[in-house]
Motif scaffolding. Sequence first.
Motif, mmCIF file in Angstrom:
data_model
loop_
_atom_site.group_PDB
_atom_site.id
_atom_site.type_symbol
_atom_site.label_atom_id
_atom_site.label_comp_id
_atom_site.label_asym_id
_atom_site.label_seq_id
_atom_site.Cartn_x
_atom_site.Cartn_y
_atom_site.Cartn_z
ATOM 1 N N TYR A 76 -8.843 -26.048 108.644
ATOM 2 C CA TYR A 76 -9.406 -26.646 109.882
ATOM 3 C C TYR A 76 -8.300 -26.475 110.867
ATOM 4 O O TYR A 76 -8.376 -27.259 112.137
ATOM 5 C CB TYR A 76 -9.308 -28.401 109.449
ATOM 6 N N GLY A 77 -7.460 -25.666 110.977
ATOM 7 C CA GLY A 77 -6.613 -25.166 111.968
ATOM 8 C C GLY A 77 -5.446 -26.565 112.634
ATOM 9 O O GLY A 77 -5.250 -26.607 113.315
ATOM 10 N N LEU A 78 -5.013 -27.177 111.613
ATOM 11 C CA LEU A 78 -4.397 -28.311 111.677
ATOM 12 C C LEU A 78 -2.893 -28.280 111.362
ATOM 13 O O LEU A 78 -2.163 -29.267 111.395
ATOM 14 C CB LEU A 78 -5.148 -29.737 111.040
ATOM 15 N N VAL A 79 -2.491 -27.180 110.846
ATOM 16 C CA VAL A 79 -0.924 -26.792 110.496
ATOM 17 C C VAL A 79 -0.041 -27.291 111.752
ATOM 18 O O VAL A 79 0.942 -27.880 111.475
ATOM 19 C CB VAL A 79 -0.657 -25.342 110.122
ATOM 20 N N ASP A 80 -0.251 -27.166 112.834
ATOM 21 C CA ASP A 80 0.310 -27.541 113.994
ATOM 22 C C ASP A 80 0.087 -28.956 114.555
ATOM 23 O O ASP A 80 0.811 -29.431 115.501
ATOM 24 C CB ASP A 80 -0.081 -26.606 115.226
ATOM 25 N N ASN A 81 -0.674 -29.725 113.868
ATOM 26 C CA ASN A 81 -0.833 -31.238 114.115
ATOM 27 C C ASN A 81 -0.352 -32.057 113.270
ATOM 28 O O ASN A 81 -0.366 -33.155 113.291
ATOM 29 C CB ASN A 81 -2.441 -31.276 114.280
#
Length: 140
Positions: A76-81
Amino acid sequence: LCASGVFERFPDLKFATIEAGIGWVPWLLDAMDEGYRKHHFWVRPKLEKMPSDYYRAHGFATFQEDPSGLELAEPYGLVDNFMWANDYPHHEGTWPHSAEAIERTMHKLNDVQRAKILGLNAAGFFGFEVPDHQRLEAYL
């Protein structure tokens, strides 16, 4: 926040949910985007991006042990969040067994993903200076 247009008016604004886990975030991103697409003729304001894009650019969430949320971080492209916490000294926290909890829940993450989730994301959120030897470049 993500569907209100506030981030178009305040592009430097950030927000975080604390002590609420992360497993719900991927579901929320899907639900916000679905609602925006399905009700587009009634939606105001019209956004330049999808609501989930505003979350990824401005939103953060903390967790302690949330294996299902970690499973979905990369897809989900949430590693930075996501930001790990041990919630010391509360009884639901992982301290003094935090290292074991990290290994138990983050064993599928690579070194860069771990570095971000275990500290670099929080440092960026709060504007903390990161020593050279602990910057992301040290993990690449």
